[in-house]
Design a protein around this motif. Structure first.
Motif, PDB file in Angstrom:
ATOM      1  N   VAL A  43      49.406  42.617  88.130  1.00  0.00           N
ATOM      2  CA  VAL A  43      49.376  42.019  86.792  1.00  0.00           C
ATOM      3  C   VAL A  43      50.763  42.057  86.155  1.00  0.00           C
ATOM      4  O   VAL A  43      51.199  41.074  85.545  1.00  0.00           O
ATOM      5  CB  VAL A  43      48.348  42.733  85.890  1.00  0.00           C
ATOM      6  N   VAL A  44      51.456  43.167  86.298  1.00  0.00           N
ATOM      7  CA  VAL A  44      52.804  43.278  85.728  1.00  0.00           C
ATOM      8  C   VAL A  44      53.716  42.224  86.359  1.00  0.00           C
ATOM      9  O   VAL A  44      54.499  41.568  85.665  1.00  0.00           O
ATOM     10  CB  VAL A  44      53.380  44.699  85.910  1.00  0.00           C
ATOM     11  N   ALA A  45      53.609  42.029  87.664  1.00  0.00           N
ATOM     12  CA  ALA A  45      54.427  41.015  88.344  1.00  0.00           C
ATOM     13  C   ALA A  45      54.079  39.619  87.844  1.00  0.00           C
ATOM     14  O   ALA A  45      54.978  38.802  87.595  1.00  0.00           O
ATOM     15  CB  ALA A  45      54.240  41.108  89.852  1.00  0.00           C
ATOM     16  N   ALA A  46      52.792  39.340  87.676  1.00  0.00           N
ATOM     17  CA  ALA A  46      52.383  38.031  87.152  1.00  0.00           C
ATOM     18  C   ALA A  46      52.942  37.837  85.746  1.00  0.00           C
ATOM     19  O   ALA A  46      53.484  36.775  85.418  1.00  0.00           O
ATOM     20  CB  ALA A  46      50.857  37.919  87.153  1.00  0.00           C
ATOM     21  N   VAL A  61      49.923  35.222  74.638  1.00  0.00           N
ATOM     22  CA  VAL A  61      49.584  34.115  75.537  1.00  0.00           C
ATOM     23  C   VAL A  61      49.929  34.480  76.977  1.00  0.00           C
ATOM     24  O   VAL A  61      49.135  34.256  77.895  1.00  0.00           O
ATOM     25  CB  VAL A  61      50.282  32.805  75.098  1.00  0.00           C
ATOM     26  N   VAL A  62      51.106  35.068  77.180  1.00  0.00           N
ATOM     27  CA  VAL A  62      51.505  35.475  78.531  1.00  0.00           C
ATOM     28  C   VAL A  62      50.519  36.506  79.081  1.00  0.00           C
ATOM     29  O   VAL A  62      50.090  36.423  80.233  1.00  0.00           O
ATOM     30  CB  VAL A  62      52.949  36.023  78.546  1.00  0.00           C
ATOM     31  N   GLY A  63      50.144  37.474  78.252  1.00  0.00           N
ATOM     32  CA  GLY A  63      49.179  38.486  78.683  1.00  0.00           C
ATOM     33  C   GLY A  63      47.838  37.879  79.046  1.00  0.00           C
ATOM     34  O   GLY A  63      47.221  38.263  80.042  1.00  0.00           O
ATOM     35  N   ALA A  64      47.395  36.922  78.246  1.00  0.00           N
ATOM     36  CA  ALA A  64      46.114  36.259  78.539  1.00  0.00           C
ATOM     37  C   ALA A  64      46.192  35.477  79.846  1.00  0.00           C
ATOM     38  O   ALA A  64      45.266  35.531  80.665  1.00  0.00           O
ATOM     39  CB  ALA A  64      45.736  35.333  77.386  1.00  0.00           C
ATOM     40  N   ILE A  65      47.285  34.769  80.055  1.00  0.00           N
ATOM     41  CA  ILE A  65      47.432  33.995  81.298  1.00  0.00           C
ATOM     42  C   ILE A  65      47.470  34.936  82.503  1.00  0.00           C
ATOM     43  O   ILE A  65      46.825  34.668  83.525  1.00  0.00           O
ATOM     44  CB  ILE A  65      48.697  33.108  81.247  1.00  0.00           C
ATOM     45  N   ALA A  66      48.220  36.028  82.398  1.00  0.00           N
ATOM     46  CA  ALA A  66      48.303  36.989  83.508  1.00  0.00           C
ATOM     47  C   ALA A  66      46.930  37.581  83.819  1.00  0.00           C
ATOM     48  O   ALA A  66      46.551  37.719  84.988  1.00  0.00           O
ATOM     49  CB  ALA A  66      49.302  38.096  83.176  1.00  0.00           C
ATOM     50  N   ALA A  67      46.171  37.906  82.784  1.00  0.00           N
ATOM     51  CA  ALA A  67      44.827  38.462  82.996  1.00  0.00           C
ATOM     52  C   ALA A  67      43.891  37.431  83.613  1.00  0.00           C
ATOM     53  O   ALA A  67      43.172  37.734  84.575  1.00  0.00           O
ATOM     54  CB  ALA A  67      44.256  38.974  81.674  1.00  0.00           C
TER      55      ALA A  67
END
Length: 138
Positions: A43-46, A61-67
């Motif tokens: 997840v951190v890499a994404a 938004v970035v966190g939501a997309i990564a999740a």
């Protein structure tokens, strides 16, 4: 503009460190701990990769997309394709995983939340440093 460049650079460094840590994690004997660590690093890499390509996008938004990406990949494992692909080309196993595990879903959400919080905190620190008056010694 400078803030975006700083964020991109920080994300690029984080991505490199995360990939290195992930490669170490997958080389260790398989256990619940290495599985959870590997999932969190995924997840951190994404997240970091997303920031590298779109540094202006909000942390939430970035966190939501990564999740969503991570959860989507986990459900994609139910098709069996990632295992087949990894058998043909090992690096695809690092990207798409192998076997579906419900525990991974929770790890992804927690890791995305923590990573988002760290990014927000880091951006606030940079903003304060840029906006604070600097004393000049005479």
């Amino acid at each position: 503009m400078v803030a975006n460049a700083q964020r991109r650079l920080a994300a690029l460094v984080a991505l490199a460190v995360t990939i290195a840590a992930g490669l170490v994690a997958v080389s260790l004997p398989e256990s619940a701990v290495t599985d959870v660590v590997g999932d969190a690093l995924y997840v951190v890499a994404a997240y970091a990769g997303l920031v590298v390509v779109m540094p202006r996008v909000s942390s939430f938004v970035v966190g939501a997309i990564a999740a969503v990406w991570s959860v989507g990949v986990e459900f994609f494992q139910l098709t069996g394709l990632p295992v087949q692909w990894a058998a043909e080309f090992r690096p695809l196993g690092l990207v798409f995983g192998g076997v579906f595990d419900t525990r991974d879903l929770a790890v992804y959400v927690v890791a995305a939340s923590v990573t988002t919080g760290i990014d927000i905190a880091g951006r606030r620190v940079l903003l304060r440093a840029r906006c604070s008056p600097r004393s000049i010694d005479s």
